[in-house]
Enzyme design. Sequence first.
Site, PDB file in Angstrom:
ATOM      1  N   GLY A   8       0.749  -1.252   0.144  1.00 15.38           N
ATOM      2  CA  GLY A   8       0.077   0.100   0.096  1.00 15.38           C
ATOM      3  C   GLY A   8       0.888   1.220  -0.176  1.00 15.38           C
ATOM      4  O   GLY A   8       0.478   2.309   0.570  1.00 15.38           O
ATOM      5  N   GLY A  11      -0.264   5.290  -0.935  1.00 16.53           N
ATOM      6  CA  GLY A  11      -1.423   5.931  -0.072  1.00 16.53           C
ATOM      7  C   GLY A  11      -0.551   7.373   0.652  1.00 16.53           C
ATOM      8  O   GLY A  11       0.545   7.669   0.397  1.00 16.53           O
ATOM      9  N   GLN A  12      -1.598   7.650   1.531  1.00 15.38           N
ATOM     10  CA  GLN A  12      -1.024   9.037   2.393  1.00 15.38           C
ATOM     11  C   GLN A  12       0.352   8.708   3.034  1.00 15.38           C
ATOM     12  O   GLN A  12       1.091   9.685   2.972  1.00 15.38           O
ATOM     13  CB  GLN A  12      -2.027   9.399   3.199  1.00 15.38           C
ATOM     14  CG  GLN A  12      -1.835  10.586   3.857  1.00 15.38           C
ATOM     15  CD  GLN A  12      -2.537  11.055   5.177  1.00 15.38           C
ATOM     16  OE1 GLN A  12      -3.424  10.322   5.493  1.00 15.38           O
ATOM     17  NE2 GLN A  12      -2.673  12.245   5.625  1.00 15.38           N
ATOM     18  N   ASP A  34       2.100  -1.394  -4.525  1.00 15.39           N
ATOM     19  CA  ASP A  34       0.796  -0.987  -4.575  1.00 15.39           C
ATOM     20  C   ASP A  34      -0.086  -1.399  -5.600  1.00 15.39           C
ATOM     21  O   ASP A  34       0.627  -2.090  -6.630  1.00 15.39           O
ATOM     22  CB  ASP A  34       0.973   0.713  -4.754  1.00 15.39           C
ATOM     23  CG  ASP A  34      -0.310   1.284  -4.383  1.00 15.39           C
ATOM     24  OD1 ASP A  34      -0.419   1.607  -2.943  1.00 15.39           O
ATOM     25  OD2 ASP A  34      -1.264   1.248  -4.893  1.00 15.39           O
ATOM     26  N   TYR A 140     -14.045   0.005  10.195  1.00 16.46           N
ATOM     27  CA  TYR A 140     -12.656   0.155  10.248  1.00 16.46           C
ATOM     28  C   TYR A 140     -11.760   0.075  11.600  1.00 16.46           C
ATOM     29  O   TYR A 140     -10.678  -0.777  11.487  1.00 16.46           O
ATOM     30  CB  TYR A 140     -12.364   1.789   9.772  1.00 16.46           C
ATOM     31  CG  TYR A 140     -11.182   2.321   9.876  1.00 16.46           C
ATOM     32  CD1 TYR A 140     -10.157   2.328   9.044  1.00 16.46           C
ATOM     33  CD2 TYR A 140     -10.673   3.349  10.953  1.00 16.46           C
ATOM     34  CE1 TYR A 140      -8.803   2.620   8.903  1.00 16.46           C
ATOM     35  CE2 TYR A 140      -9.091   3.795  10.923  1.00 16.46           C
ATOM     36  CZ  TYR A 140      -8.524   3.481   9.908  1.00 16.46           C
ATOM     37  OH  TYR A 140      -7.320   3.807  10.094  1.00 16.46           O
ATOM     38  N   LYS A 144      -9.385  -2.734  12.770  1.00  8.93           N
ATOM     39  CA  LYS A 144      -8.132  -2.243  13.689  1.00  8.93           C
ATOM     40  C   LYS A 144      -7.914  -3.032  14.870  1.00  8.93           C
ATOM     41  O   LYS A 144      -6.769  -3.460  15.312  1.00  8.93           O
ATOM     42  CB  LYS A 144      -8.230  -0.711  13.857  1.00  8.93           C
ATOM     43  CG  LYS A 144      -7.882   0.238  12.712  1.00  8.93           C
ATOM     44  CD  LYS A 144      -6.433  -0.108  12.138  1.00  8.93           C
ATOM     45  CE  LYS A 144      -6.297   0.805  11.029  1.00  8.93           C
ATOM     46  NZ  LYS A 144      -5.168   0.250  10.171  1.00  8.93           N
ATOM     47  N   ILE A 170      -3.491  11.900  10.531  1.00 10.28           N
ATOM     48  CA  ILE A 170      -2.362  12.532   9.930  1.00 10.28           C
ATOM     49  C   ILE A 170      -2.252  13.384   9.084  1.00 10.28           C
ATOM     50  O   ILE A 170      -3.226  13.419   8.093  1.00 10.28           O
ATOM     51  CB  ILE A 170      -1.349  11.148   9.563  1.00 10.28           C
ATOM     52  CG1 ILE A 170      -1.241  10.061  10.624  1.00 10.28           C
ATOM     53  CG2 ILE A 170      -0.160  11.579   8.887  1.00 10.28           C
ATOM     54  CD1 ILE A 170      -0.616   8.739  10.137  1.00 10.28           C
TER      55      ILE A 170
HETATM   56  N1  SER Z   1      -7.477   8.898   9.521  1.00  9.55           N
HETATM   57  C1  SER Z   1      -8.371   7.633   9.835  1.00  9.55           C
HETATM   58  C2  SER Z   1      -9.807   8.129   9.447  1.00  9.55           C
HETATM   59  O1  SER Z   1     -10.225   9.080   9.799  1.00  9.55           O
HETATM   60  C3  SER Z   1      -8.313   7.504  11.337  1.00  9.55           C
HETATM   61  O2  SER Z   1      -7.318   6.273  11.392  1.00  9.55           O
HETATM   62  O3  SER Z   1     -10.222   7.095   9.160  1.00  9.55           O
END
Ligand code: SER
Length: 318
Positions: A8, A11-12, A34, A140, A144, A170
């Site tokens: 990946g 990505g950001q 990627d 999500y 995690k 981030i």
């Molecule tokens: N930046 C992520 C989100 O907002 C959180 O880990 O989904």
Amino acid sequence: MKNILILGAGGQIGSELVPYLRGIYGDAHVVATDVKPNEVLKAAGPFEVVDALDAKRLGELADTYRIDAVFNLVALLSATGEKNPTLAWRINMGALTNALELGREKKAAVFTPSSIGAFGPSTPKDKTPQDTVMRPNTMYGVCKVSGELLGDYYHTRFGVDTRSVRFPGIISNVTLPGGGTTDYAVEVYYAAVKGEEFVCPVSEGVYMDMMYMPDALRSIVELMEADPAKLKHRNSFNVAAMSFCPSKLFEAIRKQAPSLKVRYEIDPVKEQIAQSWPNMLDDSCARSEWGWKPEWDLDSMTRDMLEKVGEKKTKGLI
Ligand code: SER
């Protein structure tokens, strides 16, 4: 770590982590992968187009490049995950499982980020402890927490050197995040530089932890290089740098870009997610076990973001 495989990478986080790691470990020793081609990453070192769900191909790459560390950055973020929860589970857990299996089969260390999204509405909101209630109500977050448990399982059961941090939102200026609840805190800088009105999707007083990318990159390397004998935790460490709500962020930006215009148009999905996450994590375990310490605060980050995004505008990139 001698030869690192990144899943990946486009990505950001990956688009900045790859050059950062190449600067430390050498261009040839950081293999970026990627699902989409990426000319920038390819120009400076090994790059392969790979679907992170393709375990066989990953295994071949790990052999070819003699990989001893795998960084899994593949994830659908929180708001996108709510649009398609089964896809989020399949991708987020599929990539992680493949990374962990590489760790077991190839004796590689594994880093994968967890998130403030691993917490939920029943978690203590302020000074959220390292070890506390984790009952997230997003797919999500479910991924995690599952990932944290799997990481610890692979460590205790198979001896894989798994390590992870719970990242805040981030903030960065190379690649935009997509589909996250904390994305607003990146996008507003672009609006400020472009002189466009910013439409904020979460309410003005909702606090969340945030971190500037240079701190995030440093945290990954410091954790992966930490003496394992000092780690009481592994998956995953609270790390914190700053905590703010939209109105505090806009106030900080206006100190340097006074013409910023904002309108609130609440996105109910993002709002509910933001409300369910902590206000501010307690990161004392990361500080004491591997020396974590942030360097950027809201004002220094804002200065740097406005400068870097401003340069992109001058170059006609945005
Ligand atoms: N930046 C992520 C989100 O907002 C959180 O880990 O989904």
